[in-house]
Design a protein around this motif. Structure first.
Motif, PDB file in Angstrom:
ATOM      1  N   ASP A 103      11.702 -11.570   2.374  1.00 23.24           N
ATOM      2  CA  ASP A 103      10.742 -12.646   2.567  1.00 23.24           C
ATOM      3  C   ASP A 103       9.373 -12.081   2.958  1.00 23.24           C
ATOM      4  O   ASP A 103       9.204 -10.878   3.114  1.00 23.24           O
ATOM      5  CB  ASP A 103      11.248 -13.641   3.607  1.00 23.24           C
ATOM      6  N   GLY A 104       8.402 -12.967   3.106  1.00 22.70           N
ATOM      7  CA  GLY A 104       7.034 -12.554   3.376  1.00 22.70           C
ATOM      8  C   GLY A 104       6.868 -11.789   4.672  1.00 22.70           C
ATOM      9  O   GLY A 104       6.107 -10.811   4.742  1.00 22.70           O
ATOM     10  N   GLY A 105       7.566 -12.211   5.716  1.00 22.56           N
ATOM     11  CA  GLY A 105       7.468 -11.516   7.003  1.00 22.56           C
ATOM     12  C   GLY A 105       7.977 -10.091   6.922  1.00 22.56           C
ATOM     13  O   GLY A 105       7.372  -9.172   7.487  1.00 22.56           O
ATOM     14  N   THR A 106       9.073  -9.889   6.211  1.00 22.44           N
ATOM     15  CA  THR A 106       9.632  -8.545   6.059  1.00 22.44           C
ATOM     16  C   THR A 106       8.683  -7.645   5.277  1.00 22.44           C
ATOM     17  O   THR A 106       8.436  -6.504   5.668  1.00 22.44           O
ATOM     18  CB  THR A 106      10.998  -8.611   5.347  1.00 22.44           C
ATOM     19  N   VAL A 107       8.150  -8.156   4.170  1.00 27.01           N
ATOM     20  CA  VAL A 107       7.225  -7.360   3.358  1.00 27.01           C
ATOM     21  C   VAL A 107       5.980  -7.027   4.167  1.00 27.01           C
ATOM     22  O   VAL A 107       5.501  -5.885   4.154  1.00 27.01           O
ATOM     23  CB  VAL A 107       6.857  -8.099   2.053  1.00 27.01           C
ATOM     24  N   LEU A 108       5.451  -8.007   4.892  1.00 28.04           N
ATOM     25  CA  LEU A 108       4.251  -7.775   5.691  1.00 28.04           C
ATOM     26  C   LEU A 108       4.504  -6.752   6.790  1.00 28.04           C
ATOM     27  O   LEU A 108       3.714  -5.814   6.971  1.00 28.04           O
ATOM     28  CB  LEU A 108       3.775  -9.106   6.293  1.00 28.04           C
ATOM     29  N   LEU A 109       5.599  -6.880   7.502  1.00 25.82           N
ATOM     30  CA  LEU A 109       5.926  -5.948   8.577  1.00 25.82           C
ATOM     31  C   LEU A 109       6.139  -4.529   8.046  1.00 25.82           C
ATOM     32  O   LEU A 109       5.589  -3.563   8.577  1.00 25.82           O
ATOM     33  CB  LEU A 109       7.173  -6.423   9.328  1.00 25.82           C
ATOM     34  N   LEU A 110       6.925  -4.399   6.981  1.00 22.45           N
ATOM     35  CA  LEU A 110       7.172  -3.072   6.415  1.00 22.45           C
ATOM     36  C   LEU A 110       5.900  -2.464   5.821  1.00 22.45           C
ATOM     37  O   LEU A 110       5.713  -1.250   5.862  1.00 22.45           O
ATOM     38  CB  LEU A 110       8.275  -3.134   5.364  1.00 22.45           C
ATOM     39  N   SER A 111       5.020  -3.301   5.289  1.00 23.02           N
ATOM     40  CA  SER A 111       3.755  -2.799   4.756  1.00 23.02           C
ATOM     41  C   SER A 111       2.875  -2.242   5.872  1.00 23.02           C
ATOM     42  O   SER A 111       2.241  -1.204   5.710  1.00 23.02           O
ATOM     43  CB  SER A 111       3.005  -3.907   4.012  1.00 23.02           C
ATOM     44  N   ILE A 112       2.857  -2.929   7.002  1.00 24.59           N
ATOM     45  CA  ILE A 112       2.053  -2.462   8.133  1.00 24.59           C
ATOM     46  C   ILE A 112       2.655  -1.187   8.717  1.00 24.59           C
ATOM     47  O   ILE A 112       1.943  -0.213   8.981  1.00 24.59           O
ATOM     48  CB  ILE A 112       1.932  -3.566   9.204  1.00 24.59           C
ATOM     49  N   VAL A 113       3.964  -1.164   8.908  1.00 26.44           N
ATOM     50  CA  VAL A 113       4.633  -0.005   9.507  1.00 26.44           C
ATOM     51  C   VAL A 113       4.492   1.244   8.625  1.00 26.44           C
ATOM     52  O   VAL A 113       4.313   2.351   9.132  1.00 26.44           O
ATOM     53  CB  VAL A 113       6.128  -0.331   9.783  1.00 26.44           C
ATOM     54  N   THR A 114       4.542   1.063   7.305  1.00 28.39           N
ATOM     55  CA  THR A 114       4.467   2.221   6.400  1.00 28.39           C
ATOM     56  C   THR A 114       3.049   2.478   5.895  1.00 28.39           C
ATOM     57  O   THR A 114       2.862   3.213   4.922  1.00 28.39           O
ATOM     58  CB  THR A 114       5.393   2.016   5.188  1.00 28.39           C
ATOM     59  N   CYS A 115       2.060   1.875   6.549  1.00 28.18           N
ATOM     60  CA  CYS A 115       0.642   2.064   6.181  1.00 28.18           C
ATOM     61  C   CYS A 115       0.373   1.697   4.725  1.00 28.18           C
ATOM     62  O   CYS A 115      -0.385   2.373   4.030  1.00 28.18           O
ATOM     63  CB  CYS A 115       0.193   3.495   6.470  1.00 28.18           C
ATOM     64  N   GLY A 116       1.002   0.646   4.237  1.00 25.58           N
ATOM     65  CA  GLY A 116       0.738   0.128   2.907  1.00 25.58           C
ATOM     66  C   GLY A 116       1.630   0.656   1.801  1.00 25.58           C
ATOM     67  O   GLY A 116       1.552   0.182   0.667  1.00 25.58           O
ATOM     68  N   ILE A 117       2.468   1.639   2.098  1.00 31.06           N
ATOM     69  CA  ILE A 117       3.320   2.211   1.046  1.00 31.06           C
ATOM     70  C   ILE A 117       4.341   1.181   0.563  1.00 31.06           C
ATOM     71  O   ILE A 117       4.566   1.037  -0.640  1.00 31.06           O
ATOM     72  CB  ILE A 117       4.004   3.506   1.530  1.00 31.06           C
ATOM     73  N   TYR A 118       4.935   0.444   1.486  1.00 32.42           N
ATOM     74  CA  TYR A 118       5.917  -0.562   1.065  1.00 32.42           C
ATOM     75  C   TYR A 118       5.256  -1.656   0.243  1.00 32.42           C
ATOM     76  O   TYR A 118       5.864  -2.198  -0.683  1.00 32.42           O
ATOM     77  CB  TYR A 118       6.649  -1.169   2.265  1.00 32.42           C
ATOM     78  N   GLU A 119       4.008  -1.974   0.558  1.00 32.36           N
ATOM     79  CA  GLU A 119       3.300  -2.988  -0.219  1.00 32.36           C
ATOM     80  C   GLU A 119       3.160  -2.556  -1.676  1.00 32.36           C
ATOM     81  O   GLU A 119       3.318  -3.361  -2.591  1.00 32.36           O
ATOM     82  CB  GLU A 119       1.914  -3.232   0.377  1.00 32.36           C
ATOM     83  N   LEU A 120       2.908  -1.281  -1.898  1.00 34.07           N
ATOM     84  CA  LEU A 120       2.826  -0.768  -3.267  1.00 34.07           C
ATOM     85  C   LEU A 120       4.167  -0.899  -3.983  1.00 34.07           C
ATOM     86  O   LEU A 120       4.227  -1.294  -5.150  1.00 34.07           O
ATOM     87  CB  LEU A 120       2.372   0.693  -3.268  1.00 34.07           C
ATOM     88  N   ILE A 121       5.236  -0.578  -3.263  1.00 34.77           N
ATOM     89  CA  ILE A 121       6.575  -0.723  -3.841  1.00 34.77           C
ATOM     90  C   ILE A 121       6.845  -2.192  -4.163  1.00 34.77           C
ATOM     91  O   ILE A 121       7.382  -2.512  -5.219  1.00 34.77           O
ATOM     92  CB  ILE A 121       7.645  -0.162  -2.871  1.00 34.77           C
ATOM     93  N   TRP A 122       6.442  -3.083  -3.255  1.00 38.29           N
ATOM     94  CA  TRP A 122       6.665  -4.505  -3.494  1.00 38.29           C
ATOM     95  C   TRP A 122       5.893  -4.985  -4.724  1.00 38.29           C
ATOM     96  O   TRP A 122       6.417  -5.773  -5.513  1.00 38.29           O
ATOM     97  CB  TRP A 122       6.271  -5.346  -2.280  1.00 38.29           C
ATOM     98  N   PHE A 123       4.655  -4.531  -4.887  1.00 30.49           N
ATOM     99  CA  PHE A 123       3.881  -4.944  -6.065  1.00 30.49           C
ATOM    100  C   PHE A 123       4.594  -4.526  -7.350  1.00 30.49           C
ATOM    101  O   PHE A 123       4.602  -5.270  -8.325  1.00 30.49           O
ATOM    102  CB  PHE A 123       2.463  -4.374  -6.040  1.00 30.49           C
ATOM    103  N   TYR A 124       5.170  -3.343  -7.356  1.00 34.44           N
ATOM    104  CA  TYR A 124       5.910  -2.906  -8.538  1.00 34.44           C
ATOM    105  C   TYR A 124       7.109  -3.827  -8.787  1.00 34.44           C
ATOM    106  O   TYR A 124       7.349  -4.279  -9.906  1.00 34.44           O
ATOM    107  CB  TYR A 124       6.369  -1.456  -8.379  1.00 34.44           C
ATOM    108  N   LYS A 125       7.866  -4.135  -7.722  1.00 36.62           N
ATOM    109  CA  LYS A 125       9.042  -4.988  -7.862  1.00 36.62           C
ATOM    110  C   LYS A 125       8.667  -6.435  -8.190  1.00 36.62           C
ATOM    111  O   LYS A 125       9.435  -7.166  -8.819  1.00 36.62           O
ATOM    112  CB  LYS A 125       9.863  -4.965  -6.574  1.00 36.62           C
ATOM    113  N   ALA A 126       7.472  -6.854  -7.779  1.00 40.14           N
ATOM    114  CA  ALA A 126       7.021  -8.220  -8.057  1.00 40.14           C
ATOM    115  C   ALA A 126       6.877  -8.453  -9.552  1.00 40.14           C
ATOM    116  O   ALA A 126       7.008  -9.581 -10.020  1.00 40.14           O
ATOM    117  CB  ALA A 126       5.699  -8.497  -7.344  1.00 40.14           C
TER     118      ALA A 126
END
Length: 174
Positions: A103-126
């Protein structure tokens, strides 16, 4: 149940796949039902989402103004972008009927913790989820994961968020 034709997961044993309309092979009763009964059952099994019908697919998500979201992101020095990401993740999860996605909270939290790396992974999976929405709307199913990933790297996430929001706005019911 996993549909043998489109590969989408559906809870339980519906008579027809709510995504592509293929009859469930395990259910012999499905082959004798009328098309009207199929439409009714498919909507119930899809949680209110209509099945693939070559267009007309809609999801119970709000439509957002992309220019306003971009302006608010700049005015708030990027803080609105975090909220927008949270909303887009939840809306994409609902529109693509993907209960196993984070969900959005998990993606946001993991993106902040990993300095944006998880956000990049999420964009690919999106890209896969957007592809599912495009297929259900009858607009072909091209995977845009690499495009979203590259745009996220070179545009700090605003451009792929806007593209995903555009796809969500096209199937929005509110």
């Amino acid at each position: 149940m996993i549909c043998k034709k489109c590969g989408n997961y559906t809870q339980g044993e519906p008579k027809f796949c709510p995504f592509c309309g293929t009859p469930n092979e395990n259910n012999t009763e499905a082959n004798s039902d009328s098309q009207q009964q199929y439409h009714y059952d498919a909507q119930q099994n899809a949680g209110g989402f209509p099945p693939f019908s070559g267009g007309g697919y809609s999801a119970p998500i709000p439509s957002r103004s992309i220019p306003l979201c971009i302006i608010l992101s700049f005015l708030t020095c990027g803080f609105y972008t975090l909220y927008w990401l949270y909303c887009v993740v939840n809306d994409l999860k609902a529109a693509s009927n993907s209960p196993t996605e984070p969900d959005g909270g998990t993606v946001l939290l993991l993106s902040i913790v990993t300095c944006g790396i998880y956000e990049l992974i999420w964009f690919y999976k999106a890209g896969e989820q957007v592809s599912k929405i495009k297929y259900n709307a009858g607009r072909g199913a091209s995977s845009d994961g690499w495009l979203y990933l590259l745009l996220a790297i070179f545009s700090s996430g605003l451009v792929p968020l806007a593209l995903i929001q555009n796809e969500l706005n096209q199937v929005s019911t509110r």
